[in-house]
Design an enzyme around this catalytic site. Structure first.
Site, mmCIF file in Angstrom:
data_model
loop_
_atom_site.group_PDB
_atom_site.id
_atom_site.type_symbol
_atom_site.label_atom_id
_atom_site.label_comp_id
_atom_site.label_asym_id
_atom_site.label_seq_id
_atom_site.Cartn_x
_atom_site.Cartn_y
_atom_site.Cartn_z
ATOM 1 N N TRP B 357 0.834 -1.221 0.000
ATOM 2 C CA TRP B 357 0.000 0.000 0.000
ATOM 3 C C TRP B 357 0.856 1.253 0.000
ATOM 4 O O TRP B 357 0.360 2.362 -0.218
ATOM 5 C CB TRP B 357 -1.022 0.008 1.142
ATOM 6 C CG TRP B 357 -0.463 0.124 2.545
ATOM 7 C CD1 TRP B 357 0.145 -0.861 3.256
ATOM 8 C CD2 TRP B 357 -0.480 1.271 3.403
ATOM 9 N NE1 TRP B 357 0.518 -0.399 4.498
ATOM 10 C CE2 TRP B 357 0.142 0.905 4.633
ATOM 11 C CE3 TRP B 357 -0.960 2.572 3.274
ATOM 12 C CZ2 TRP B 357 0.300 1.784 5.707
ATOM 13 C CZ3 TRP B 357 -0.804 3.447 4.346
ATOM 14 C CH2 TRP B 357 -0.183 3.058 5.545
ATOM 15 N N GLU B 486 1.586 -1.221 12.951
ATOM 16 C CA GLU B 486 1.617 -2.686 13.042
ATOM 17 C C GLU B 486 2.108 -3.169 14.403
ATOM 18 O O GLU B 486 2.216 -4.372 14.616
ATOM 19 C CB GLU B 486 2.488 -3.261 11.919
ATOM 20 C CG GLU B 486 1.861 -3.084 10.550
ATOM 21 C CD GLU B 486 2.778 -3.515 9.411
ATOM 22 O OE1 GLU B 486 4.004 -3.363 9.558
ATOM 23 O OE2 GLU B 486 2.268 -3.987 8.377
ATOM 24 N N GLN B 592 4.380 3.564 13.113
ATOM 25 C CA GLN B 592 4.283 4.622 12.102
ATOM 26 C C GLN B 592 2.933 5.292 12.240
ATOM 27 O O GLN B 592 2.019 4.752 12.850
ATOM 28 C CB GLN B 592 4.458 4.051 10.700
ATOM 29 C CG GLN B 592 3.287 3.216 10.191
ATOM 30 C CD GLN B 592 3.525 2.688 8.785
ATOM 31 O OE1 GLN B 592 4.059 1.602 8.609
ATOM 32 N NE2 GLN B 592 3.135 3.444 7.781
#
Lengths: 756, 756
Positions: B357, B486, B592
């Site tokens: 992505w 994540e 992130q």
């Protein structure tokens, strides 16, 4: 569901050899003696589909952990159950033509596992052209002499002409695991020797990269037969003896193979092992087949005398409970404290590892009632002896204290899914609970004060480091766990986990008051540490729903789309074979008891209303896709007088393997869940409890049964409980008189008490 | 941090050959032309440590998925980036002795990647006994003729005596992937032929079990040299040409190897491929080295003319941004809509797959500004063409609509961690966002109405099936997801995911009003479906904290032990190399941008106060352990006038590979995150936005810089923006006059506008 054996109270018997069901048949006719065991595959060559499996307790190999993407803290290896050297092999020829039941013309076939004697019998007639030969083959692994495997052939010539027969008996190290990654073999032959009538082999597991012990097997085969031994060629990896002879018409001859199997686990070094093997061979050589067999049969008779459960009115249920008891005792009877209850016992290679939390949750209460206290103490000491491994596991996660492994042989975690390995930490609670359970049942605090306290302190230190204090809530929480319901992962504040953590801290604090000052000093307990534990106890957070009046399984549970299991289309069951993992995880469906597991553990801490509300809420959401699930529900249902539900749940556990309910018995039996059927009868139907040093019963009889009887050991007594529609009789078989509670009334059992 | 190359505005240059840094050097001197590329390994034999890697765009192999424990829905295979047949190989001898820079006496070594010309030059002197020979070697993969690889040797005899030199040039299929599971090879030689001066080979990827296409490479090598070709023996897997000759003292001779590489991706069948290869060879044969080289250099000059960023006052920053632009354009310049931005481009084999992505989130805005609209449209069409794969992926999870993959070559998901594969579904949002972003930037709705709407409808159908309605809350929720962060898995109601889901539904509803009735009919849109979407939009749940005034990352986030990153001991950073996964998951640390990613996407939908509160809360919790993280923070910080923070974040992205920040550049470059440094300058420092069809700038200059200049394409115009401490000048380089917003004021750019 698939039933390939006949319903019979003492036998697992079939008169058919169906190649497609061969593996299933093999799983179900497994035998073992706690030391070693094997699937019911044939000794003779069989060219059809078969899963060969012979296993030696505690003999394993560390297999490199393989995962898609590595994460810090993963175990280096997975402990693989390896197939032993094949020492049972006997190839038979008739007039030089190999017997192969996959291809031969076979008639009058019978396969019969006699659970009362622990002997597996096969009989059949092989017709090759004009020749017809009848075989009767008895196999056992002795419960009287653990190192002894024995197979006895009777061959009878049904032809009008003489028949030449030969028996090629081998110890063969050329074996494989089906789950090997590269078809690699695990055994290396060290040396072998053979004479005309016997032979021996020593083989060692191949080296590994992880510094775990290698194992050596020593095997001596002896043969008793009137057939003539001849010189046999040796293969590189096998020792061979060949015996030949002629059978006149109607003549019967016998061939007996005895194998003694020793392992490096029991000997200091190779010379000691050789000596030990020689001595065992000598002892066994001096005895007849009948003697060896009788000693084994006597051993089983004694076990049944102490443990048999009789069910009248339902032969399938009767067979089910005996099969489960038989397989449990074949797997573990408490002789070796280094061993444990493997999930597949000696019946298959799947899963790996020797020990799961099943042992403490479902094995301990079973052995407490059905074996001497030493057996259960051995199960507890197993964990005590693996404390170093538990410290290692916690350290791998950067945490203090002891974390017992999900799967292990040696105490070091070897499971490698992060959501299990790192997160299914409630397992630690069951290790602590087993100490409590043992102490409560036996009334003996010696183990608790000397060894148990070390385990409890280690586990409490883990919990105290694993919780975090939520500033916002001003409470302690446990985030990122997988509860007993493995159909939710990485959840926050699983009620069961939080409950077990708090309970462990409470029990450890209480127990520390009982131990010696020396012990406390040895454990380096400080006041600060005790104060911290007390603070966690006082401020632990528990998810609860006031409106529903239930304990909430985990923080987000009630936000789900909560629909009962009955809403799942039938063709999507079991969901673990039809739904992708994310679908399962966000569904409200429960694999096995979770909140209810906690209520089961501490039945007397909850009000009947609490039990009812939680059972009524969670049971309809439970898919029971773990073999460990139905038993807990049966017991709770019985407690709540939901008798039909209790029976329904019992039936799901009693014949799980016999009827191949989960369609996976080909891989081996569900050993650890087999205790569930016994617990469902005794703690469920008969309502057995131990509260405040008192044993209690409050039995009912399932509608389809006329009567059931079982035995329990309790504090030096052996009691026999007999329940029928008229009432309950409790008989003191041995030991001093005992005061118990029967249907809520206090009674003394001197000889017999009865409500009939 | 490790800086092995000199700081230079246009060159990546080093004068040292350090064996321990060889792989790092190779990664950093990778070159490519979108069609193929290679790491900076030497053509000649090199006996030291090296990671050989030559890659052809779109050529891959499906490798069987391996996981510890299988779960329903896992992909069958993982798409592996495979090392191409080695067509660059040239072994050199001096007086019969092989040149091997790992062992030879080497002096005057220079390795120089000229980013302006796209030529990698090596020069060095090899001394063997009395003989000294100087080499000058230029390598390029042509941006003018994509199938052409060219390496040119100039060898100069520095000795007082003649020197015999030989060049053994090969096409060699005997290559391995370092990440192969069983050292298996992926190429099978179909046929090969050679003459004295050249040779060819056709090789095919080995068969696979998954029905994915096999690929054929056709390679023709041609040589230009005054050296004499001699008969050369062929190996089974290689085609060889050998050239020999003598160099008089002070004499220089040249040796040029040209290789044309075609693939079955571009030809209908083998005969067409052979013809194509022959034609290309003929074309190239008719041109001189200088011609070929010049065409390539011209190509790069043109790219720089449109895209160069000039930074005055900070050479390291200057080199960093050019290096990133160079490597991005080497990986993808939009020529082939079947290709995409691989995470390592042509610089390493790690990760696998071609598409993440990252493309939509970080690649699309970059190419929108720096290339013609067709390039970005190709990136969008790539997804449109893979809709079938996206439908398949959703179906694997039992869901309706389209789920774009986390990792893929062909649209079918090939990542295999359940928490990513099944749960990191926010990726679908970025696919939709890219369509919006493209349409907003270009002002052209054609793609949206013809193809984009198919993608949007598919994604919306996925969201509509993936949400569930929580009876208790009377709102729609999304449980069991992994957000952009994540470092949390399987969370409920990730704000970003819920936000993107709702936004996609809104945008699809709005877009459907613009498309033709035929299109709506083709998509089988019903009123019920539209009503359902509207209901989800109206009743979507978003976690929010009133007290803090922030959007909450996911339901349980604020229950965590929330401490800033500064509380982590330095020796435990990066946490992903020090903490076990459970520790990371229950920590508050963010890998992130997550909530901030959503705010970045829709900057104009949030008030400055909302932006500030969320940035102030989340940024201190962010460890930036994804290379994609700092850029978003740089842009938001700039927007909030946190200029120092913006510069700090920029510096973490600009020289990530050049300074080997994450200590993993040996494996290859972080291609997809390289756009971040450009975005940080243009959207961050220069404050570029597009709102309501208007392009806007609001620049500042980092303290350490004196000036920066960059170009952007916008709706047919090429603008040059020049920013220094005095102000900003915007120059219209080409195209019609344009009204823009500069520092909040509307101005028309006819030639130049300036605030200086």
């Amino acid at each position: 569901m698939k039933r390939i054996f006949e319903v019979d109270p003492w036998h697992v018997v079939s008169h058919e050899l169906v190649p497609a069901d061969k593996r299933l048949q093999e799983s179900m006719t497994s035998i073992g003696n706690g030391y070693m065991g094997m699937r019911g595959m044939f000794e003779e060559h069989y060219s059809g589909d078969t899963l060969k499996g012979i296993y030696i307790g505690g003999v394993w190999y560390p297999d490199k952990t393989r995962v898609g993407w590595w994460k810090n803290g993963y175990p280096d290896y997975f402990g693989k159950v390896i197939n032993s050297v094949n020492f049972i092999k006997v190839n038979v020829t008739i007039d030089g033509d190999q017997v192969d039941l996959a291809k031969d013309n076979v008639s009058d076939f019978t396969l019969d596992l006699d659970m009362y004697t622990g002997i597996l019998r096969r009989s059949f007639i092989v017709t090759k052209g004009e020749k017809r030969v009848q075989f009767m083959i008895d196999r056992f692994v002795s419960v009287a002499q653990k190192e002894l495997f024995d197979v006895h052939y009777s061959v009878h010539n049904l032809s009008n002409e003489p028949v030449q027969v030969s028996f090629m008996s081998q110890i063969d190290a050329d074996v494989f695991n089906e789950d090997a990654n590269y078809d690699e073999q695990f055994w290396q032959v060290l040396d072998k020797s053979h004479a005309i009538t016997g032979g021996s082999m020593f083989a060692e597991t191949k080296p590994n990269d992880f510094g775990t012990p290698r194992f050596t097997l020593g095997m001596q085969m002896l043969h008793e037969t009137s057939l003539r031994g001849i010189n046999a060629p040796d293969a590189e990896k096998a020792v061979t003896n060949i015996f030949r002879g002629e059978l006149a018409p109607d003549e019967t001859k016998n061939f007996e193979k005895r194998v003694l199997v020793v392992t490096s686990r029991d000997y200091a070094d190779m010379p000691a092992m050789r000596t030990g093997l020689a001595e065992l061979s000598e002892t066994v050589s001096s005895q007849s087949y009948e003697d060896l067999r009788q000693a084994h049969v006597d051993g089983w008779a004694q076990r049944w005398q102490l443990a048999d459960v009789v069910i009248d009115g339902d032969d399938a249920a009767q067979q089910g409970i005996r099969f489960n008891l038989f397989q449990l005792f074949s797997t573990y009877y408490g002789e070796d404290k280094r061993l444990n209850l493997g999930p597949k016992g000696f019946t298959g290679e799947k899963y790996g590892g020797a020990t799961y939390w099943d042992t403490e949750a479902f094995g301990v209460p079973f052995y407490l009632s059905l074996a001497k206290p030493e057996v259960t103490e051995n199960l507890l000491e197993y964990r005590y002896n693996q404390l170093a491994g538990a410290f290692h596991n916690a350290k791998m996660q950067g945490l203090a204290g002891a974390l017992y492994p999900m799967v292990t042989f040696n105490g070091i975690e070897c499971h490698n899914e992060w959501e299990i390995t790192f997160e299914e930490i409630h397992r630690n609670g069951s290790i602590a609970y087993a100490i409590f359970n043992y102490t409560r049942y036996t009334g003996d605090e010696t183990y608790l004060k000397t060894k148990g306290i070390d385990v409890l302190t280690g586990i409490s230190r883990f919990w105290a480091d694993r919780v975090h204090f939520s500033q916002r809530n001003q409470q302690y929480m446990i985030h990122g766990v997988t509860g007993p319901n493995e159909y939710e992962n990485n959840v926050n504040n699983n009620w069961y986990t939080n409950f077990m953590a708090r309970w462990t801290l409470e029990y450890t604090l209480a127990s520390l008051k009982k131990v010696s000052a020396d012990k406390r000093a040895e454990l380096k307990i400080t006041d600060d540490e005790l104060a911290k534990w007390q603070d966690i106890i006082d401020r632990m957070y528990f998810p609860h729903d006031d409106k529903l009046g239930i304990f909430v399984q985990q923080d987000g549970f009630l936000d789900k789309d909560v629909q009962p299991v009955s809403a799942i289309p039938a063709d999507q069951r079991p969901i673990n074979q039809h739904w992708s993992w994310d679908h399962i995880l966000r569904s409200p469906y429960i694999k096995q008891a979770d909140v209810l597991q906690g209520i089961y553990y501490f039945m007397d801490r909850f009000t009947p209303e609490e039990k009812k509300r939680n059972f009524d809420f969670y049971e309809p959401l439970t898919v029971h896709e773990s073999s460990l699930s139905p038993a807990v529900h049966a017991i709770l249902a019985a407690d709540l007088h939901y008798e039909d539900k209790a029976v329904e749940m019992y039936e799901r556990t009693a014949r799980l393997d016999l009827d191949n309910y989960n369609n996976d018995t080909v891989d081996g039996l569900h050993i650890t869940s087999m205790t569930g059927s016994w617990l469902a009868i005794v703690q469920g139907f008969a309502g057995m409890r131990v509260t405040d040093d008192t044993l209690a019963f409050a039995p009912f009889v399932p509608k389809a049964w006329t009567r059931y009887q079982f035995h329990v050991n309790f504090r030096g007594r052996l009691l026999k409980v007999d329940v029928d529609q008229q009432g309950t009789t409790v008989e003191l078989v041995s030991g001093n008189p005992l005061t118990i509670e029967l249907n809520g009334k206090t009674v003394e059992v001197a000889n017999t008490v009865s409500t009939k």
